[in-house]
Write a protein that holds these residues in place. Structure first.
Motif, PDB file in Angstrom:
ATOM      1  N   ALA A 220       0.834  -1.050  -0.070  1.00 22.74           N
ATOM      2  CA  ALA A 220      -0.152  -0.038   0.306  1.00 22.74           C
ATOM      3  C   ALA A 220       0.578   1.036  -0.064  1.00 22.74           C
ATOM      4  N   ALA A 221       2.100   1.295   0.702  1.00 18.42           N
ATOM      5  CA  ALA A 221       2.862   2.320   0.763  1.00 18.42           C
ATOM      6  C   ALA A 221       3.527   2.554  -0.585  1.00 18.42           C
ATOM      7  N   ALA A 222       4.020   1.515  -1.000  1.00 17.52           N
ATOM      8  CA  ALA A 222       4.773   1.712  -2.662  1.00 17.52           C
ATOM      9  C   ALA A 222       3.590   2.070  -3.430  1.00 17.52           C
ATOM     10  N   ASP A 223       2.328   1.712  -3.582  1.00 17.46           N
ATOM     11  CA  ASP A 223       1.442   1.917  -4.737  1.00 17.46           C
ATOM     12  C   ASP A 223       1.033   3.347  -4.421  1.00 17.46           C
ATOM     13  N   ASN A 224       1.285   3.869  -3.189  1.00 12.96           N
ATOM     14  CA  ASN A 224       0.744   5.095  -3.020  1.00 12.96           C
ATOM     15  C   ASN A 224       1.906   6.441  -2.837  1.00 12.96           C
ATOM     16  N   GLY A 225       3.222   5.697  -2.802  1.00 13.74           N
ATOM     17  CA  GLY A 225       4.336   6.688  -2.638  1.00 13.74           C
ATOM     18  C   GLY A 225       4.569   7.106  -1.576  1.00 13.74           C
ATOM     19  N   LEU A 226       4.235   6.351  -0.417  1.00 17.45           N
ATOM     20  CA  LEU A 226       4.249   6.825   1.026  1.00 17.45           C
ATOM     21  C   LEU A 226       5.446   6.142   1.501  1.00 17.45           C
ATOM     22  N   ASP A 227       6.249   6.881   2.382  1.00 15.03           N
ATOM     23  CA  ASP A 227       7.273   6.184   3.277  1.00 15.03           C
ATOM     24  C   ASP A 227       6.578   5.463   4.518  1.00 15.03           C
ATOM     25  N   ILE A 228       7.471   4.785   5.050  1.00 15.32           N
ATOM     26  CA  ILE A 228       6.813   4.226   6.368  1.00 15.32           C
ATOM     27  C   ILE A 228       7.692   4.377   7.596  1.00 15.32           C
ATOM     28  N   ASP A 229       6.903   4.524   8.724  1.00 12.30           N
ATOM     29  CA  ASP A 229       7.620   4.738  10.128  1.00 12.30           C
ATOM     30  C   ASP A 229       6.858   3.792  11.014  1.00 12.30           C
ATOM     31  N   LEU A 230       7.568   2.768  11.747  1.00 10.51           N
ATOM     32  CA  LEU A 230       6.701   2.010  12.452  1.00 10.51           C
ATOM     33  C   LEU A 230       7.255   2.050  13.867  1.00 10.51           C
ATOM     34  N   HIS A 231       6.306   1.829  14.746  1.00  5.15           N
ATOM     35  CA  HIS A 231       6.642   1.521  16.421  1.00  5.15           C
ATOM     36  C   HIS A 231       7.012   0.045  16.256  1.00  5.15           C
ATOM     37  N   VAL A 232       8.070  -0.386  16.796  1.00  2.00           N
ATOM     38  CA  VAL A 232       8.617  -1.884  16.698  1.00  2.00           C
ATOM     39  C   VAL A 232       8.954  -2.356  17.890  1.00  2.00           C
ATOM     40  N   ASP A 233       8.453  -3.504  18.212  1.00  3.90           N
ATOM     41  CA  ASP A 233       8.947  -4.274  19.542  1.00  3.90           C
ATOM     42  C   ASP A 233       9.282  -3.556  20.779  1.00  3.90           C
ATOM     43  N   GLU A 234       8.373  -2.773  20.766  1.00  2.00           N
ATOM     44  CA  GLU A 234       8.277  -1.846  22.285  1.00  2.00           C
ATOM     45  C   GLU A 234       7.781  -2.870  23.533  1.00  2.00           C
ATOM     46  N   THR A 235       8.926  -3.607  23.712  1.00  2.00           N
ATOM     47  CA  THR A 235       8.416  -4.766  24.830  1.00  2.00           C
ATOM     48  C   THR A 235       9.664  -5.284  25.193  1.00  2.00           C
ATOM     49  N   GLU A 236       9.875  -5.796  26.389  1.00  2.00           N
ATOM     50  CA  GLU A 236      10.946  -6.531  27.096  1.00  2.00           C
ATOM     51  C   GLU A 236      10.766  -8.138  26.622  1.00  2.00           C
ATOM     52  N   GLU A 237       9.605  -8.574  26.020  1.00  2.12           N
ATOM     53  CA  GLU A 237       9.176 -10.000  25.868  1.00  2.12           C
ATOM     54  C   GLU A 237      10.453 -10.369  24.602  1.00  2.12           C
ATOM     55  N   ARG A 238      10.983 -11.475  24.694  1.00  2.00           N
ATOM     56  CA  ARG A 238      12.151 -11.768  23.694  1.00  2.00           C
ATOM     57  C   ARG A 238      11.700 -12.411  22.560  1.00  2.00           C
ATOM     58  N   GLU A 239      10.512 -13.121  22.849  1.00  2.00           N
ATOM     59  CA  GLU A 239       9.909 -13.556  21.791  1.00  2.00           C
ATOM     60  C   GLU A 239       9.159 -12.786  20.702  1.00  2.00           C
ATOM     61  N   VAL A 240       8.956 -11.529  21.013  1.00  2.00           N
ATOM     62  CA  VAL A 240       8.413 -10.494  20.018  1.00  2.00           C
ATOM     63  C   VAL A 240       9.669 -10.030  19.667  1.00  2.00           C
ATOM     64  N   LEU A 241      10.008 -10.266  18.221  1.00  2.00           N
ATOM     65  CA  LEU A 241      11.107  -9.515  17.562  1.00  2.00           C
ATOM     66  C   LEU A 241      10.674  -9.522  16.109  1.00  2.00           C
ATOM     67  N   THR A 242       9.754  -8.688  15.763  1.00  2.00           N
ATOM     68  CA  THR A 242       9.306  -8.192  14.342  1.00  2.00           C
ATOM     69  C   THR A 242      10.134  -7.560  13.651  1.00  2.00           C
ATOM     70  N   LEU A 243      11.112  -7.079  14.190  1.00  2.00           N
ATOM     71  CA  LEU A 243      12.052  -6.381  13.525  1.00  2.00           C
ATOM     72  C   LEU A 243      12.727  -6.986  12.241  1.00  2.00           C
ATOM     73  N   GLU A 244      13.078  -8.390  12.474  1.00  2.00           N
ATOM     74  CA  GLU A 244      13.691  -9.205  11.482  1.00  2.00           C
ATOM     75  C   GLU A 244      12.567  -9.366  10.114  1.00  2.00           C
ATOM     76  N   ALA A 245      11.245  -9.468  10.671  1.00  2.00           N
ATOM     77  CA  ALA A 245      10.423  -9.765   9.659  1.00  2.00           C
ATOM     78  C   ALA A 245      10.161  -8.379   8.679  1.00  2.00           C
ATOM     79  N   ILE A 246      10.214  -7.371   9.322  1.00  2.87           N
ATOM     80  CA  ILE A 246      10.035  -6.033   8.727  1.00  2.87           C
ATOM     81  C   ILE A 246      11.248  -6.006   7.426  1.00  2.87           C
ATOM     82  N   ALA A 247      12.518  -6.141   8.097  1.00  2.08           N
ATOM     83  CA  ALA A 247      13.751  -6.003   7.346  1.00  2.08           C
ATOM     84  C   ALA A 247      13.658  -7.081   6.263  1.00  2.08           C
ATOM     85  N   ASP A 248      13.102  -8.420   6.466  1.00  2.00           N
ATOM     86  CA  ASP A 248      12.876  -9.420   5.290  1.00  2.00           C
ATOM     87  C   ASP A 248      11.570  -8.899   4.342  1.00  2.00           C
ATOM     88  N   THR A 249      10.716  -8.380   4.773  1.00  2.00           N
ATOM     89  CA  THR A 249       9.707  -7.727   3.813  1.00  2.00           C
ATOM     90  C   THR A 249      10.284  -6.813   2.981  1.00  2.00           C
TER      91      THR A 249
END
Length: 437
Positions: A220-249
């Motif tokens: 959706a960002a690409a189709d509309n010429g928008l940049d992205i700014d996300l709140h990511v992994d704002e937690t102490e929980e080790r199992e929550v590591l979405t940063l890697e998925a964002i880089a992969d995507t």
């Protein structure tokens, strides 16, 4: 303009002599450094920097102000804030200081009070404070849970135009990522962000179909010429590591827009191998990272009756060493996510240096609130000192880092277009009409 340590010449062309500059903020001039600081004279003409000269060499016939080795910064950049949330702590505080307490109380206050009138009063108060402290560029996230975007974004556009020339403003639609797969909700938010020149944001967490959510968001960002700014992994929980998925995507889709991620707290909870793998992907993907040290230290590892065991911040030094663009910012101010703060670049830098250990050496510390966030936000014309740039500067009596970091620098002078501004801060009583409902 009254000031405790000096006054500026009234002339259109004058010199600031015996000035100490952070070298990392200076372009087109080299000089011997000590702790990353250099000594110069600055010639100001018609609101711009005409020349950067060796100390004590400014033309003798010019009116001048002798800073006596006082430090000078370019105006600050605050690249992650929440202007829509700020300054309603007295109306609805967070009773336990926890992340969940913040979410619940912001949600309740938004539903009850966030009219255009209410938000304008609080946003104006925040901007007046930031301007008086010396900030020139702010990116704010705007809560975008329908119907709030229809109130917040038109108001933001009005305020952006009104503040043009004083503080430049950018806005991010902070949307619930679970709504991305609901076209009826997501499409209007995307359209609103595009119409108002904004970015697409959101706060990541473990969700069903998370990879599909990310791909839909990026497309959706690409189709509309928008940049992205996300709140990511704002937690102490080790199992929550979405940063890697964002880089992969980003890598898989070949997304060409700018991607910024904030917080990334749980990265600091990983083992060394996991952390290195993720950091390398973030660097390869060209993702920028902004740390919010004051808010993260306030919220993270907060448990009743227990002293916190960690600082809550991301692996800032490791990310920077890997070539990732990194910066720091204020985040929330006087709301349930952070009870304090005033959008003051000096406070942000001082606390970041202490919390993230950006000292020993301090040579490049100044970049995290000046050149680095300016570059990340696509404004390389801001946050540095160079010939022909506007004389938008913050002048301090402090001569060295130890002096600068040991006091709040309340006697600073903020210069815009070569002239000192009125630095009086807004009175908290100005907010009483909206807080005493």
């Amino acid at each position: 303009m009254a000031n405790e340590f000096m006054s500026l010449p009234e002339a259109d062309r004058f010199a600031l002599t015996n000035v100490t500059l952070p070298a990392v903020c200076v372009e087109g001039f080299d000089a011997p450094q000590h702790q990353g600081l250099i000594s110069v004279d600055l010639v100001i003409a018609d609101g711009r920097i005409e020349a950067i000269l060796p100390a004590s060499t400014a033309p003798a016939d010019l009116p001048y102000a002798d800073l006596r080795d006082g430090m000078v910064f370019p105006c600050f950049i605050d690249m992650h804030t929440h202007l829509d949330k700020g300054h309603f702590w007295d109306r609805r505080p967070n009773p336990d200081g926890t992340f969940m307490g913040a979410l619940e109380n912001v949600r309740a206050d938004r539903m009850a009070n966030w009219s255009a009138e209410d938000m304008r009063a609080r946003m104006e108060f925040a901007l007046k404070s930031a301007y008086a402290h010396g900030t020139k560029l702010i990116r704010t996230h705007l809560d975008s849970i329908p119907p709030q975007p229809d109130i917040s974004f038109p108001l933001f556009s009005e305020i952006r135009e009104e503040w043009k020339g004083r503080i430049e403003l950018q806005a991010v639609a902070l949307l619930p990522l679970e709504s991305v797969l609901d076209e009826a909700i997501f499409a209007p938010i995307v359209a609103t962000a595009k119409r108002h020149g904004g970015l697409l944001g959101g706060a990541t967490r473990l969700l069903p179909d998370f990879d599909r959510i990310l791909e839909t968001h990026f497309r959706a960002a690409a189709d509309n010429g928008l940049d992205i700014d996300l709140h990511v992994d704002e937690t102490e929980e080790r199992e929550v590591l979405t940063l890697e998925a964002i880089a992969d995507t980003k890598l898989r889709l070949g997304f060409e827009g700018s991607v910024t991620v904030g917080h990334c707290c749980s990265l600091a909870r990983q083992d060394d191998d996991t952390a290195k793998r993720v950091i390398d992907k973030v660097a390869k993907a060209g993702i920028s990272v902004v740390s919010l040290p004051m808010c993260n230290m306030y919220l993270q590892d907060r448990h009743e009756g227990r002293t916190p065991r960690w600082r809550g911040v991301t692996l800032f030094k490791e990310l920077a060493a890997a070539g990732v663009q990194t910066a720091v910012a204020s985040d929330n101010t006087r709301d349930p996510f952070y009870a304090y703060g005033d959008l003051d670049g000096v406070e942000v830098l001082r606390e970041a240096i202490r919390i993230l250990h950006l000292d020993h050496p301090l040579d490049e510390a100044a970049r995290v609130v000046t050149t680095s966030p300016a570059n990340i936000l696509g404004r390389p014309d801001i946050g540095r000192i160079a010939v022909r740039l506007p004389a938008d500067l913050v002048l301090f009596s402090a001569r060295r880092w130890s002096e600068f970091l040991s006091r709040p620098q309340a006697d600073r002078i903020v210069m815009r277009n070569g002239k000192g501004i009125d630095r009086r801060l807004p009175d908290y009583r100005d907010l009483d009409p909206i807080l005493e409902k």
